[in-house]
Write a protein that holds these residues in place. Structure first.
Motif, PDB file in Angstrom:
ATOM      1  N   GLY A 243      78.217  62.582 -55.100  1.00 40.91           N
ATOM      2  CA  GLY A 243      76.800  62.419 -54.785  1.00 40.91           C
ATOM      3  C   GLY A 243      75.966  61.809 -55.889  1.00 40.91           C
ATOM      4  N   LEU A 244      76.598  61.308 -56.927  1.00 42.62           N
ATOM      5  CA  LEU A 244      75.858  60.757 -58.064  1.00 42.62           C
ATOM      6  C   LEU A 244      74.952  59.605 -57.632  1.00 42.62           C
ATOM      7  CD1 LEU A 244      75.571  60.937 -61.177  1.00 42.62           C
ATOM      8  CD2 LEU A 244      77.325  59.138 -61.329  1.00 42.62           C
ATOM      9  N   GLY A 245      73.662  59.698 -57.928  1.00 44.45           N
ATOM     10  CA  GLY A 245      72.712  58.625 -57.642  1.00 44.45           C
ATOM     11  C   GLY A 245      72.101  58.633 -56.253  1.00 44.45           C
ATOM     12  N   LEU A 246      72.492  59.576 -55.402  1.00 43.54           N
ATOM     13  CA  LEU A 246      71.987  59.572 -54.024  1.00 43.54           C
ATOM     14  C   LEU A 246      70.517  59.957 -53.925  1.00 43.54           C
ATOM     15  CD1 LEU A 246      74.906  61.112 -51.921  1.00 43.54           C
ATOM     16  CD2 LEU A 246      74.356  58.709 -52.331  1.00 43.54           C
ATOM     17  N   GLU A 247      69.958  60.552 -55.003  1.00 42.97           N
ATOM     18  CA  GLU A 247      68.552  60.954 -54.928  1.00 42.97           C
ATOM     19  C   GLU A 247      67.621  59.766 -54.710  1.00 42.97           C
ATOM     20  OE1 GLU A 247      70.067  60.207 -58.872  1.00 42.97           O
ATOM     21  OE2 GLU A 247      70.449  62.014 -57.696  1.00 42.97           O
ATOM     22  N   LEU A 248      68.003  58.600 -55.218  1.00 39.20           N
ATOM     23  CA  LEU A 248      67.158  57.413 -55.012  1.00 39.20           C
ATOM     24  C   LEU A 248      67.162  56.996 -53.548  1.00 39.20           C
ATOM     25  CD1 LEU A 248      67.856  55.177 -58.147  1.00 39.20           C
ATOM     26  CD2 LEU A 248      65.874  56.619 -57.661  1.00 39.20           C
ATOM     27  N   ASP A 249      68.309  57.077 -52.898  1.00 42.31           N
ATOM     28  CA  ASP A 249      68.374  56.766 -51.469  1.00 42.31           C
ATOM     29  C   ASP A 249      67.504  57.733 -50.671  1.00 42.31           C
ATOM     30  OD1 ASP A 249      70.129  54.723 -51.987  1.00 42.31           O
ATOM     31  OD2 ASP A 249      71.922  55.855 -51.456  1.00 42.31           O
ATOM     32  N   VAL A 250      67.557  59.015 -51.025  1.00 36.63           N
ATOM     33  CA  VAL A 250      66.778  60.028 -50.312  1.00 36.63           C
ATOM     34  C   VAL A 250      65.290  59.749 -50.459  1.00 36.63           C
ATOM     35  CG1 VAL A 250      66.202  62.481 -50.210  1.00 36.63           C
ATOM     36  CG2 VAL A 250      68.580  61.777 -50.525  1.00 36.63           C
ATOM     37  N   VAL A 251      64.846  59.496 -51.681  1.00 35.34           N
ATOM     38  CA  VAL A 251      63.422  59.219 -51.911  1.00 35.34           C
ATOM     39  C   VAL A 251      63.002  57.945 -51.192  1.00 35.34           C
ATOM     40  CG1 VAL A 251      61.691  58.634 -53.664  1.00 35.34           C
ATOM     41  CG2 VAL A 251      63.355  60.440 -54.108  1.00 35.34           C
ATOM     42  N   ALA A 252      63.839  56.909 -51.254  1.00 35.25           N
ATOM     43  CA  ALA A 252      63.509  55.639 -50.599  1.00 35.25           C
ATOM     44  C   ALA A 252      63.342  55.826 -49.100  1.00 35.25           C
ATOM     45  CB  ALA A 252      64.595  54.603 -50.885  1.00 35.25           C
ATOM     46  N   ILE A 253      64.215  56.598 -48.475  1.00 34.11           N
ATOM     47  CA  ILE A 253      64.126  56.823 -47.030  1.00 34.11           C
ATOM     48  C   ILE A 253      62.865  57.599 -46.678  1.00 34.11           C
ATOM     49  CG2 ILE A 253      65.188  58.066 -45.097  1.00 34.11           C
ATOM     50  CD1 ILE A 253      67.918  57.365 -46.340  1.00 34.11           C
TER      51      ILE A 253
END
Length: 329
Positions: A243-253
């Motif tokens: 899950g490394l780096g997925l926080e950016l995808d979550v925030v973007a969505i």
């Protein structure tokens, strides 16, 4: 502007149109786009990200942010592998992971509400902290070979749905309904909107702002821990950097879904549409052999588009409020 036209100009309406356009473009570029196998894989590969957007939606509407979501997922995955390698019963592992997720969220919530620290700084810190715990638990080790009864949940379709809906997709659908009802049809949801618009005014109105924010962070920790379990079973692998780096995808969505970065505005429906748009774009790029190493460009572009699009009015009003009276246009 006529009141009858306002619904047509809502952000969610625009997103729905974007989703339709993505579908048309995807079908024109690849005959595989609308096949059952591709739809299943689309949901499978984006299920955990989609699940994490739901608690993030409520947190951002409430005026805060949680950047530790992917690290909580990774810590959950590492804990699952660590305990399974030591022959813990799976039910006991699930209980401990749920408690760990709640505790991780409580740490975020209490630091924000009781110490008055900004959630951005707090969750950047816990992002590193929870990822560090995952590293301590597993180090360079890899734990695999989980029971087939569980790994099948990660890669098989839900029965009676054909071959279209993965278990992670089904979990997202159920949670989206639950979060949507809570946010849009309960006093708790109205409190979240109120404190996102003005925490001070909400407190004067009798809303338990600190308690609600702590609950939101704890729910985020629990849901992200669940996403970590689903990801581990899908990959049949537990490693410290899952899950490394997925926080950016979550925030973007979430921001693409029309949730204001300033809080107080947004909807679960908009975020669901943003999930579809994000997953559709990623899938089109994959089917057209786009360089996957450059896929981060899409996330960055969507993040900028959502911030400068949906929040343009808020930026303008805040800027005008800071200008001297004589300089306002």
């Amino acid at each position: 502007m006529s009141d009858k036209l306002r619904p047509l100009l809502r952000w969610e309406t625009g997103l729905a149109l974007v989703v339709v356009i993505i579908g048309i473009v995807g079908a024109s570029l690849s005959s595989q786009f609308f096949t059952s196998n591709n739809i299943f894989n689309l949901g499978l590969s984006n299920g955990e990200i989609a699940i994490m957007t739901l608690p993030m939606t409520l947190i951002v509407i409430g005026g805060e942010i949680d950047l530790s979501v992917a690290s909580t997922l990774g810590m959950s995955s590492a804990l699952l592998g660590y305990l399974w390698a030591r022959h813990w019963p799976m039910i006991g592992i699930f209980v401990l992971i749920a408690l760990t997720g709640l505790a991780a969220g409580a740490v975020n919530g209490l630091l924000v509400t009781r110490l008055g620290l900004p959630s951005l700084a707090v969750t950047i810190g816990t992002l590193a902290l929870y990822r560090g715990i995952a590293t301590i638990l597993l180090g360079p080790s890899t734990v695999a070979s989980f029971p087939a009864a569980y790994t099948n949940l990660g890669v098989n379709a839900v029965p009676f749905t054909g071959n279209d809906i993965a278990y992670s997709t089904a979990v997202f659908i159920v949670l989206a309904i639950v979060f949507g009802v809570v946010l849009h049809a309960t006093p708790f949801g109205r409190s979240v909107y109120a404190m996102g618009a003005s925490a001070e005014a909400a407190q004067f109105a009798g809303i338990r702002v600190k308690r609600i924010k702590t609950i939101l962070f704890m729910v985020s920790g629990l849901v992200c821990a669940l996403a970590g379990v689903l990801l581990t079973f899908r990959l049949d692998t537990a490693v410290q950097n899952n899950g490394l780096g997925l926080e950016l995808d979550v925030v973007a969505i979430v921001l693409l879904g029309g949730v204001s970065i300033f809080g107080g505005k947004g909807s679960v429906a908009g975020v669901v549409l943003a999930v579809l748009a994000f997953a559709g774009i990623q899938n089109v790029l994959f089917l057209t052999n786009f360089n996957q190493e450059a896929a981060g460009i899409v996330t960055g572009a969507l993040l900028l588009l959502s911030v400068f699009g949906r929040n343009a009015a808020s930026f303008s009003s805040r800027l005008r409020g800071r200008l001297p009276a004589g300089r306002r246009g």
